[in-house]
Write an enzyme that holds these catalytic residues in place. Structure first.
Site, PDB file in Angstrom:
ATOM      1  N   TYR A  57       0.786  -1.236   0.000  1.00 49.07           N
ATOM      2  CA  TYR A  57       0.000   0.000   0.000  1.00 49.07           C
ATOM      3  C   TYR A  57       0.820   1.289   0.000  1.00 49.07           C
ATOM      4  CZ  TYR A  57      -3.869  -3.127   0.825  1.00 49.07           C
ATOM      5  OH  TYR A  57      -4.777  -4.127   0.685  1.00 49.07           O
ATOM      6  N   PRO A  70     -11.331  -0.640  -1.586  1.00 43.02           N
ATOM      7  CA  PRO A  70     -12.501  -1.451  -1.940  1.00 43.02           C
ATOM      8  C   PRO A  70     -13.767  -0.808  -1.377  1.00 43.02           C
ATOM      9  CG  PRO A  70     -11.401  -2.411  -0.045  1.00 43.02           C
ATOM     10  CD  PRO A  70     -10.628  -1.175  -0.409  1.00 43.02           C
ATOM     11  N   HIS A 296      -7.703   0.845   2.371  1.00 39.95           N
ATOM     12  CA  HIS A 296      -7.401  -0.571   2.619  1.00 39.95           C
ATOM     13  C   HIS A 296      -6.192  -0.829   3.527  1.00 39.95           C
ATOM     14  CE1 HIS A 296      -7.925  -4.722   1.971  1.00 39.95           C
ATOM     15  NE2 HIS A 296      -8.119  -4.745   0.672  1.00 39.95           N
ATOM     16  N   SER A 412      -5.714 -14.938   4.204  1.00 40.31           N
ATOM     17  CA  SER A 412      -5.557 -14.309   5.520  1.00 40.31           C
ATOM     18  C   SER A 412      -4.521 -15.060   6.355  1.00 40.31           C
ATOM     19  CB  SER A 412      -6.897 -14.322   6.250  1.00 40.31           C
ATOM     20  OG  SER A 412      -6.691 -13.968   7.602  1.00 40.31           O
ATOM     21  N   SER A 505     -10.348 -12.182  -4.975  1.00 40.29           N
ATOM     22  CA  SER A 505     -10.557 -12.249  -3.537  1.00 40.29           C
ATOM     23  C   SER A 505     -11.969 -12.727  -3.242  1.00 40.29           C
ATOM     24  CB  SER A 505     -10.354 -10.847  -2.948  1.00 40.29           C
ATOM     25  OG  SER A 505     -10.471 -10.887  -1.562  1.00 40.29           O
ATOM     26  N   GLN A 506     -12.067 -13.657  -2.286  1.00 39.93           N
ATOM     27  CA  GLN A 506     -13.395 -14.087  -1.850  1.00 39.93           C
ATOM     28  C   GLN A 506     -13.805 -13.200  -0.677  1.00 39.93           C
ATOM     29  OE1 GLN A 506     -15.500 -18.177  -0.752  1.00 39.93           O
ATOM     30  NE2 GLN A 506     -13.899 -17.753   0.715  1.00 39.93           N
TER      31      GLN A 506
END
Length: 594
Positions: A57, A70, A296, A412, A505-506
């Protein structure tokens, strides 16, 4: 090497293999860096956290909207008029304050892992950054500041954006929090103040939508004046931003609502009615288009989901609480934020607006609901829904491009203290074998192999055994030692493997809402998906400027691929049950005539 071999030419791989072997050889550079990395591990809570945050980031110079932030899109709200919208906003703010109270006393229930290796307790640190974070733009790198405050210095105000003007709403008066009726009356005052034209400032919020270096330069100009410094300090120390949006005038399809959240439609619509550096911006549109935009860097999507689900339950479960007339206090009115500007600053604002307009016009978004089946069907095949969808994404990409590319799926690593994410590289050799076998009869075995490979990589990633964070650590250590950059990190295969044309991404929810984001490279796709029991929501994004990508074409290929895999699974299970029936029939003992 296993991650890249099938994605590059044989000749290129040969070269890469030699470089990797040299790097990993005994007494080689890799060994030196690994030793240093182990020393770092012993001295820090989480050896990769700072490296990862900067790489992912803070060092990124692209604008936050679309490229980084997001958004979560709430169900469309049936507002009759602006009073309805403000009532919803007041109700939402009360829900936010309730959730913050839980965080302040650390009363949030512990999260446990779901999916692969379910049941492991997860680090909760990200929740404590929801309201206390601010991302400051920098010329070369941004800074994420988190106020680890004592209760006394905790921020007690939120910023309300309305008609591109900013207002301070104190949520505490005489050491007592405002109730819903009081918040509503303050919001009504804000709306009236925003309509008075004699004190109308240029849309300063647009500056935060610019590239990070441009915004850092603009901020340096602004802070020369004390008035601007004071206004910026108020925004930077707020709990969150609430954006009261004007109706966009567009039919609120899922795709249109996603775009409204991601960029507000540019400066002609609501794109200036934002402050992107603040980690939480709640959007309440007068036309019922609502959601949250997140910066984010402080936290992951799943933390945003947990919070949003709490809010949705609060909004639908607890009625708007009207206070008794006698308990309504005389409150000081909300304060309008003041700015000092000159033609130079107005020119900077106009240039930021132009750049946002280009970004808005460039984003190609397709939100589609795949309705043929959802995760229940997939589980019946004894397959992981996430792995299944990832293999389907590979098939869709292959259908469009006849090849696979480096793919990112966030994993994660909250099993570890201060853990954020690592990367599951979904373009596995097994996925390639499956998508190319869709023309022959070994499909089912290949599908199972591909899903097992994906599941195994996921397990490795969430338990800290993936490759991306480790390689990043070795690269950063070499920088810290002022070494010449090791050859492995200059290799074209390494560079290509970190250019994620497919970024996935889920983000599953238990309530009606969905998450969306933009692609991470100019020639790539962003693919966010939300598997439900009988359907799957996909948000596919790409850039119009790139002629190789099209969100509609990709979504269509995804739809076809998911139906083909369904056919394959159904055919195999029908055949299996026929076989079971016939073998049962064959093994029945013959009845004798006695």
């Amino acid at each position: 090497m296993k991650c890249v071999q099938h994605l590059v030419t044989e000749e290129q791989f040969k070269k890469t293999k030699a470089i990797v072997e040299k790097f990993g050889a005994s007494g080689g550079v890799g060994e030196t860096l690994q030793k240093k990395l182990l020393e770092r591990r012993d001295k820090t809570t989480n050896w990769v956290y700072d490296y990862w945050l900067e790489d992912m980031y803070l060092n990124n110079r692209l604008a936050l909207p679309v490229n980084s932030s997001p958004a979560m899109v709430f169900p469309k709200q049936p507002f009759k008029d602006h009073k309805d919208a403000l009532r919803f906003a007041a109700h939402l703010i009360r829900g936010v304050l309730d959730y913050k109270a839980l965080i302040d006393v650390r009363a949030l229930p512990l999260d446990f892992a779901r999916g692969q290796l379910a049941g492991t307790p997860l680090c909760m640190e990200q929740y404590y950054r929801l309201f206390t974070s601010y991302r400051f733009p920098g010329l070369k790198t941004d800074t994420l500041k988190v106020q680890m405050n004592t209760a006394s210095s905790a921020p007690e105000h939120i910023i309300v954006a309305c008609k591109n003007q900013f207002f301070v709403l104190d949520v505490v008066a005489n050491s007592k929090q405002l109730n819903e009726t009081e918040i509503l009356s303050q919001l009504e005052k804000i709306m009236k103040m925003a309509e008075t034209a004699e004190v109308r400032f240029p849309p300063f919020g647009i500056l935060t939508s610019d590239g990070r270096t441009e915004w850092a330069q603009a901020r340096d100009v602004l802070i020369k004046d004390q008035t601007n410094r004071d206004s910026l300090t108020l925004i930077e120390s707020s709990l969150c931003v609430v954006c009261l949006d004007e109706p966009s005038g567009l039919k609120p399809s899922d795709t249109i609502r996603a775009l409204q959240m991601l960029h507000g439609g540019g400066c002609e619509k609501n794109g200036s009615n934002r402050w992107y550096d603040k980690s939480l911006q709640f959007v309440v549109g007068l036309d019922g288009v609502c959601g949250v935009v997140c910066e984010h860097s402080p936290f992951e999507g799943i933390v945003m989901v947990q919070f949003c689900e709490y809010l949705m339950k609060y909004l639908t479960g607890s009625p708007f609480k009207m206070a008794r007339a006698s308990s309504i206090r005389e409150l000081p009115p909300p304060r309008r934020m003041l700015w000092k500007y000159n033609p130079h600053i107005q020119g900077i604002i106009a240039a930021s607006g132009e750049r946002l307009k280009r970004l808005v016009n460039n984003l190609d978004m397709d939100v589609f609901k795949f309705k043929a089946y959802g995760k229940e069907f997939i589980k019946k095949q004894n397959m992981s829904p996430d792995a299944f969808i990832q293999v389907a994404l590979q098939l869709a990409f292959y259908k469009c491009n006849n090849r696979l590319v480096s793919t990112y799926e966030s994993a994660s690593i909250r099993r570890f203290q201060e853990g954020r994410v690592d990367n599951i590289r979904s373009a596995t050799p097994e996925a390639l074998a499956f998508v190319t076998s869709m023309t022959d009869d070994r499909k089912m075995k290949r599908l199972r192999d591909a899903i097992n490979a994906q599941t195994n990589y996921t397990t490795a990633a969430i338990t800290g055994m993936a490759i991306d964070n480790h390689l990043l650590g070795l690269l950063r250590i070499s920088k810290e030692l002022n070494m010449e950059k090791p050859e492995i990190f200059c290799d074209e295969t390494y560079l290509a493997s970190n250019h994620f044309i497919l970024s996935t991404s889920q983000v599953p929810t238990t309530m009606e809402m969905f998450c969306c984001y933009g692609p991470v490279v100019p020639n790539g796709y962003g693919a966010c998906y939300n598997p439900q029991s009988d359907h799957i929501i996909f948000c596919v994004s790409s850039f119009w400027e790139n002629t190789e990508t099209s969100s509609t074409v990709f979504a269509k290929a995804l739809n076809e691929g998911l139906l083909e895999i369904w056919e394959l699974c159904s055919r195999i299970s029908t055949a299996a049950s026929k076989l079971a029936d016939s073998s049962q029939g064959a093994s029945q003992p013959h009845k004798s005539g006695k």
